[in-house]
Design an enzyme around this catalytic site. Structure first.
Site, PDB file in Angstrom:
ATOM      1  N   HIS A  45       9.144  41.668 -11.075  1.00  7.52           N
ATOM      2  CA  HIS A  45       8.009  40.768 -11.301  1.00  7.52           C
ATOM      3  C   HIS A  45       8.476  39.342 -11.561  1.00  7.52           C
ATOM      4  O   HIS A  45       9.221  39.080 -12.499  1.00  7.52           O
ATOM      5  CB  HIS A  45       7.157  41.254 -12.478  1.00  7.52           C
ATOM      6  N   HIS A  98       4.514  35.813  -4.054  1.00  6.47           N
ATOM      7  CA  HIS A  98       4.409  36.427  -2.736  1.00  6.47           C
ATOM      8  C   HIS A  98       4.453  35.363  -1.670  1.00  6.47           C
ATOM      9  O   HIS A  98       3.996  34.236  -1.862  1.00  6.47           O
ATOM     10  CB  HIS A  98       3.132  37.270  -2.603  1.00  6.47           C
TER      11      HIS A  98
HETATM   12  P1  5GP Z   1      -2.943  34.257  -3.009  1.00  9.30           P
HETATM   13  O1  5GP Z   1      -4.406  33.876  -2.963  1.00  9.30           O
HETATM   14  O2  5GP Z   1      -2.518  34.633  -4.413  1.00  9.30           O
HETATM   15  O3  5GP Z   1      -2.026  33.277  -2.357  1.00  9.30           O
HETATM   16  O4  5GP Z   1      -2.817  35.542  -2.095  1.00  9.30           O
HETATM   17  C1  5GP Z   1      -3.184  36.807  -2.521  1.00  9.30           C
HETATM   18  C2  5GP Z   1      -3.363  37.638  -1.274  1.00  9.30           C
HETATM   19  O5  5GP Z   1      -3.373  38.996  -1.659  1.00  9.30           O
HETATM   20  C3  5GP Z   1      -4.691  37.363  -0.542  1.00  9.30           C
HETATM   21  O6  5GP Z   1      -4.423  36.960   0.795  1.00  9.30           O
HETATM   22  C4  5GP Z   1      -5.410  38.714  -0.615  1.00  9.30           C
HETATM   23  O7  5GP Z   1      -6.131  39.011   0.560  1.00  9.30           O
HETATM   24  C5  5GP Z   1      -4.283  39.688  -0.849  1.00  9.30           C
HETATM   25  N1  5GP Z   1      -4.671  40.872  -1.601  1.00  9.30           N
HETATM   26  C6  5GP Z   1      -5.447  40.897  -2.732  1.00  9.30           C
HETATM   27  N2  5GP Z   1      -5.584  42.162  -3.167  1.00  9.30           N
HETATM   28  C7  5GP Z   1      -4.886  42.952  -2.294  1.00  9.30           C
HETATM   29  C8  5GP Z   1      -4.657  44.352  -2.225  1.00  9.30           C
HETATM   30  O8  5GP Z   1      -5.130  45.158  -3.044  1.00  9.30           O
HETATM   31  N3  5GP Z   1      -3.896  44.814  -1.200  1.00  9.30           N
HETATM   32  C9  5GP Z   1      -3.372  43.958  -0.255  1.00  9.30           C
HETATM   33  N4  5GP Z   1      -2.640  44.518   0.709  1.00  9.30           N
HETATM   34  N5  5GP Z   1      -3.559  42.630  -0.300  1.00  9.30           N
HETATM   35  C10 5GP Z   1      -4.303  42.130  -1.303  1.00  9.30           C
HETATM   36 ZN    ZN Z   2       4.107  41.969 -10.688  1.00 13.58          ZN
END
Ligand code: 5GP
Ligand code: ZN
Length: 112
Positions: A45, A98
């Protein structure tokens, strides 16, 4: 720890995993923004880019090796984009570092 991507990396929440090893996990984004959209995360993490230090940064180079390997495997010969959102202004919604990998269509620049 109550962290979505820690749980995905530990297989305690199902996802479409494309690749994993002892350090990283790559899986398809649940809400794809391009024909190819996957995420690559460190298994350990790390909250965000803001938390990268000389102690934990080795995994970042490995993540980019995995991205290059997967993009070749996925046939993204036209190019692709790697994006890491950090914090509220950066649009980060999941608090586990990520790398988004988006490809399969032409992507606009700059982002909004
Ligand atoms: P951020 O907005 O933090 O840059 O990106 C988070 C990403 O995680 C988003 O594109 C969202 O669609 C993806 N995401 C959120 N929850 C889940 C999940 O439960 N499984 C998967 N595979 N992707 C997720
Ligand atoms: Zn984590």
């Amino acid at each position: 720890m109550d962290c979505l991507f820690c749980k995905i990396a530990a297989h305690s929440i199902p996802s479409a995993i494309l690749y994993e090893d002892d350090q990283v996990c790559a899986f398809k984004d649940i809400d794809p923004q391009a024909p190819t959209h996957f995420l690559v995360v460190p298994k350990a993490h790390i909250q965000s880019v803001d938390e990268i230090t000389s102690q934990n940064s080795g995994v970042i180079a490995h993540i980019y090796e995995v991205i290059a390997m997967l993009c070749k495997e996925q046939g993204l010969t036209g190019g692709y984009r790697v994006v890491t959102n950090c914090g509220a202004d950066g649009g980060q919604t999941v608090g586990h570092l990520h790398f988004h990998v988006l490809g399969g269509r032409s992507l606009a620049w700059p982002p909004g």
